[in-house]
Design an enzyme around this catalytic site. Structure first.
Site, PDB file in Angstrom:
ATOM      1  N   SER A 207       0.855  -1.178   0.000  1.00 39.89           N
ATOM      2  CA  SER A 207       0.000   0.000   0.000  1.00 39.89           C
ATOM      3  C   SER A 207       0.894   1.232   0.000  1.00 39.89           C
ATOM      4  O   SER A 207       1.741   1.382  -0.881  1.00 39.89           O
ATOM      5  CB  SER A 207      -0.926  -0.031   1.225  1.00 39.89           C
ATOM      6  OG  SER A 207      -1.806   1.051   1.246  1.00 39.89           O
ATOM      7  N   ARG A 376      -5.799   3.828  -0.081  1.00 41.67           N
ATOM      8  CA  ARG A 376      -7.111   3.847   0.563  1.00 41.67           C
ATOM      9  C   ARG A 376      -8.144   3.084  -0.252  1.00 41.67           C
ATOM     10  O   ARG A 376      -9.110   2.568   0.289  1.00 41.67           O
ATOM     11  CB  ARG A 376      -7.574   5.297   0.748  1.00 41.67           C
ATOM     12  CG  ARG A 376      -6.974   6.006   1.937  1.00 41.67           C
ATOM     13  CD  ARG A 376      -7.758   7.249   2.292  1.00 41.67           C
ATOM     14  NE  ARG A 376      -7.783   8.215   1.220  1.00 41.67           N
ATOM     15  CZ  ARG A 376      -7.132   9.380   1.219  1.00 41.67           C
ATOM     16  NH1 ARG A 376      -6.390   9.706   2.259  1.00 41.67           N
ATOM     17  NH2 ARG A 376      -7.219  10.212   0.210  1.00 41.67           N
ATOM     18  N   VAL A 498      -6.818   4.475  10.879  1.00 37.90           N
ATOM     19  CA  VAL A 498      -5.613   4.582  10.051  1.00 37.90           C
ATOM     20  C   VAL A 498      -5.916   5.142   8.658  1.00 37.90           C
ATOM     21  O   VAL A 498      -7.046   5.129   8.201  1.00 37.90           O
ATOM     22  CB  VAL A 498      -4.906   3.219   9.923  1.00 37.90           C
ATOM     23  CG1 VAL A 498      -4.490   2.708  11.280  1.00 37.90           C
ATOM     24  CG2 VAL A 498      -5.807   2.199   9.230  1.00 37.90           C
ATOM     25  N   GLU A 499      -4.874   5.610   7.979  1.00 37.40           N
ATOM     26  CA  GLU A 499      -4.925   6.188   6.628  1.00 37.40           C
ATOM     27  C   GLU A 499      -6.009   7.255   6.507  1.00 37.40           C
ATOM     28  O   GLU A 499      -6.789   7.273   5.563  1.00 37.40           O
ATOM     29  CB  GLU A 499      -5.110   5.086   5.580  1.00 37.40           C
ATOM     30  CG  GLU A 499      -3.881   4.213   5.443  1.00 37.40           C
ATOM     31  CD  GLU A 499      -3.717   3.627   4.061  1.00 37.40           C
ATOM     32  OE1 GLU A 499      -4.009   4.332   3.089  1.00 37.40           O
ATOM     33  OE2 GLU A 499      -3.299   2.476   3.967  1.00 37.40           O
ATOM     34  N   GLY A 500      -6.059   8.137   7.489  1.00 41.36           N
ATOM     35  CA  GLY A 500      -7.040   9.220   7.487  1.00 41.36           C
ATOM     36  C   GLY A 500      -8.185   8.891   8.421  1.00 41.36           C
ATOM     37  O   GLY A 500      -9.037   8.068   8.096  1.00 41.36           O
TER      38      GLY A 500
END
Length: 808
Positions: A207, A376, A498-500
């Site tokens: 990712s 994402r 996670v990731e935003g």
């Protein structure tokens, strides 16, 4: 006044169809000329001709409209427009817009969606899933991983490296697997359905990590050195972005690098970077051998040029350099994937360690934004969808074999409601996942769509797991090797965070970024307003402004007409089962585009701070995307009629939620009179859409209680065990034996009703049933095995006091 009505209808039709200015001007002129010829020139017609001539002259003469309209509006916009920072601009320009822009247009082009090729696995990818991934899943014992080892066992780490699961996105020329986005997603989903720790471990290097950044921006030397080593697992990568003071606001990274000269691995006077940083929440950080680092680069001595603050920069750093402190671990909610803090004190690296080389200094934020969108869109949606599929499969089976009051609990209406939510939400999640993967594999980098599915799918996963926990009851809350749901329940906040973080993703990114990126004209207007060349700025702004005005007027007409007719007269694709949903999305798209435009016009820069209002807009856009995905998914899977309950449920729920979110916008717009007017235009009658009714809920819930091709399609792609001793296999086995013995059970029930057999408790006397001729020997054996398997499936773990004392 008939001629006046005809003229208004012609103008409305032209706006509805969005014809260009020349055709529209000609059509209105012809209409006026025809009316004049038929009835002669009257005062009213003379006024109409004068108005038409004035408007047509302005609209079709750029110099005139620039002087009278565009120039004045441009001055107002410049005074009201909030400043856009460089990091905001780079975020806005990252990635691409796709179906989200069509939904924002008010007139979605269904051909564009339906012509997108269905997401498919290659033969090689399918073979990898059926071979190494299946074998790896069989090696994973989640209880031992989470409770005993607190890590993946050494043999699992070795297997992952041997089969190059860290190199799924790396091209074959560098020794990687070169999988498509769909292949990548399927691997992560299958692994996560067995062990979240394994899923996350494999997910991260494929990712946002050094491999992705190197592929997009690395120098050829960097690719040649690192990519083969990453593919083979010789290097374990991590990427360090988040720090104690810079989480969601990653643009304010306090970590610094200073361009200077120093010594590096025996070489003297090397031009490089002196680094200091502190990071946390870094997945694979404790075991990483190569660290991707985001920091702010400064050049106070102007060794690289005249600019002192070069901006956010990304570099690759071996973790064994002096000054790097790495190895401690965080412990994220009993899901023990390798995650931890790291810091660097006075670390020196040569400039060549910048990803992409020194010429990429200061481009780190753009690089991150462009790579984050794809991450994402693949990894977290795969985890969320996998969780939904597991809950659909196993909790559905549990609800069939678990009995209360001599009835499977899945037959109670109270249980049917959460069961239907589990199945329906899983269908929505899988549809959105596959559609987004198809777009990525076609070359799109959908920044807004990836934010939509990251937020929506992880939130839906939360609901699905909570519903499954409610149905499982005591078997869900008692930890032990038999419990397949508890770790997923504990892990919910991880995916949400996670990731935003989801709160900010919804309230700031989906609509805040989407309103500018997806709007067909707004970004052009903003760019023109910030252009320092006045002549060029005015020409560009004039063109964008008048296109915007036509777009807004068209959406006004479309929203009112579609609301008045409920879009029944609209030409859309689909058949008798699906056409209504295409029409409903078209109607709500026009309403959304109109209301969003009005909010942007009346609130301007203030809308950026109206995060709750922005969140409601985000929910409208998100649910329209999810409903579009469900329709595409049903068609891509072959349009099986047995799957229609799932499709109807998905469309009912998403359309209803889009409607309610749009109503929430009306309730919260600061300009109340304008809100009431908009409400009347968009919904001239009652609220038209309702959620799924009880009959549909019953149909959907029933799909989870019996083996069927529909159930298999819904849960395709997760790891399934056939072993009765396996955590999930025992429940699947119990379902099969229970269904196989259903006919014999009905005979018992009928005999008891007729008084031929006494039934005490849950299990009757099978010997008496045999003696009375109610059952034959095979039927009695099947029923006995079904009862045994069902009891085994519902049992929970227990521990001695000594075992509990040593558990932690």
């Amino acid at each position: 006044m008939l001629w006046f009505a005809v003229l208004i209808l012609v103008i409305a039709a032209l706006a509805y169809l969005r014809v260009n200015r020349v055709i529209a001007t000609t059509a209105v002129a012809v209409t006026l000329a025809t009316v004049t010829a038929l009835q002669g020139l009257s005062i009213g017609l003379a006024v109409a001709w004068l108005l038409f001539a004035g408007v047509a002259a302005v609209v079709n003469t750029p110099p005139l409209r620039q002087r009278l309209v565009s120039g004045r509006v441009l001055s107002l916009l410049r005074s009201a427009l909030p400043s856009i920072s460089q990091t905001e601009r780079e975020a806005l320009e990252a990635g691409s817009v796709w179906w989200d822009a069509e939904l924002f247009s008010g007139k979605p082009d269904w051909k564009r969606l339906r012509s997108t090729p269905a997401s498919r696995l290659s033969e090689e990818e399918q073979a990898f899933l059926d071979g190494p991934v299946e074998q790896l899943c069989g090696m994973l014992d989640d209880w031992k991983i989470t409770h005993e080892h607190k890590d993946l066992p050494p043999e699992v780490w070795a297997f992952i490296k041997e089969h190059r699961l860290f190199g799924m996105i790396i091209p074959k020329q560098y020794g990687g697997l070169e999988f498509s986005a769909r292949g990548h997603s399927e691997v992560v989903m299958k692994l996560a359905s067995r062990s979240l720790t394994a899923g996350v471990t494999v997910m991260v290097p494929n990712s946002l990590g050094p491999a992705k950044l190197l592929l997009e921006y690395g120098t050829q030397a960097q690719k040649d050195y690192y990519l083969p080593r990453l593919a083979r697992g010789e290097e374990i990568p991590c990427f360090a972005l988040t720090g104690p003071e810079a989480g969601s606001d990653a643009g304010s990274i306090p970590d610094t690098g200073v361009v200077c000269r120093g010594d590096y691995q025996g070489e003297k006077d090397v031009l490089g970077i002196h680094l200091n940083w502190e990071k946390r929440y870094i997945t694979l950080g404790p075991v990483a051998t190569v660290l991707g680092l985001a920091f702010r680069l400064k050049d106070p001595d102007h060794l690289l040029g005249e600019v002192e603050d070069l901006g956010i920069t990304l570099a690759l750093i071996p973790t064994n350099l002096p000054g790097i402190h790495i190895g401690n671990r965080h412990y994220p909610l009993n899901i023990p994937f390798q995650n931890g803090p790291n810091r660097g004190e006075d670390v020196f690296i040569p400039l060549e360690q910048i990803i992409g080389g020194p010429q990429r200094a200061g481009e780190g934020w753009r690089m991150l934004m462009e790579c984050l969108a794809e991450g994402r869109g693949i990894s977290l949606p795969a985890l969320a969808t996998g969780a939904g599929k597991v809950m659909s499969r196993i909790t559905g089976a549990y609800a069939r074999v678990r009995r209360q009051f001599k009835v499977p609990i899945g037959r109670f209406e109270g249980i049917e409601e959460p069961l239907a939510r589990i199945a329906g939400e899983t269908y929505i999640m899988d549809a959105a996942r596959r559609l987004t993967l198809a777009a990525i594999d076609e070359g799109e980098e959908p920044a807004v769509v990836s934010a939509i599915i990251k937020y929506q799918l992880t939130e839906r996963m939360r609901k699905v797991i909570n519903d499954a926990m409610d149905i499982q009851g005591g078997s869900g809350i008692c930890l032990g090797p038999r419990n397949f749901i508890a770790r997923a329940y504990e892990a919910i906040p991880i995916s949400i965070t996670v990731e935003g973080a989801n709160i900010l993703t919804r309230s700031m990114i989906i609509f805040g970024q989407g309103a500018i990126r997806c709007h067909p004209h707004l970004l052009d207007e903003i760019n023109a307003a910030q252009d320092v060349d006045e002549v060029r700025a005015l020409a560009a702004f004039d063109s964008a402004l008048f296109r915007h005005m036509g777009y807004s007027f068209s959406n006004l007409v479309r929203a009112f007409w579609l609301g008045l007719t409920n879009a029944r007269l609209t030409i859309t694709p689909g058949d008798r089962e699906t056409r209504r949903y295409y029409r409903q999305i078209t109607r709500l798209s026009a309403a959304f585009a109109l209301v969003a435009d009005v909010a942007l016009l009346t609130l301007g820069g203030k809308l950026k701070r109206k995060e709750r209002l922005s969140g409601h807009f985000a929910d409208v856009l998100s649910n329209l995307y999810l409903c579009s995905a469900a329709l595409k998914h049903w068609e891509d899977q072959g349009g099986h009629r047995a799957d229609l309950p799932l499709l109807h449920y998905a469309c009912h729920q998403t359309i209803y939620r889009a409607q309610q979110s749009l109503l929430a916008v009306f309730w919260n717009l600061p300009n109340r009179p304008l809100a009431y007017v908009l409400r009347g235009i968009v919904f001239p009658g009652r609220k038209p859409y309702r959620p799924a009714n009880d009959a549909l809920i019953h149909e959907v819930a029933s799909l989870l209680l019996e083996p069927s091709p529909t159930r298999d399609r819904l849960t395709e792609g997760i790891y399934l065990s056939e072993e009765p001793a396996d955590t999930t296999g025992r429940i699947e086995y119990a379902l099969r034996t229970t269904v196989a013995a259903a006919a014999a059970e009905r005979k018992i029930t009928e005999a008891a009703r007729k008084g031929l057999l006494k039934v005490n408790g849950q299990m009757p006397d099978l010997e008496a049933a045999l003696a009375a001729g109610v059952l034959d020997g095979d039927e009695a054996a099947h029923l006995r095995e079904a009862w045994r398997a069902s009891r085994e499936a519902i049992m929970v773990d227990d521990f001695t006091p000594d075992e509990l004392r040593h558990m932690h």
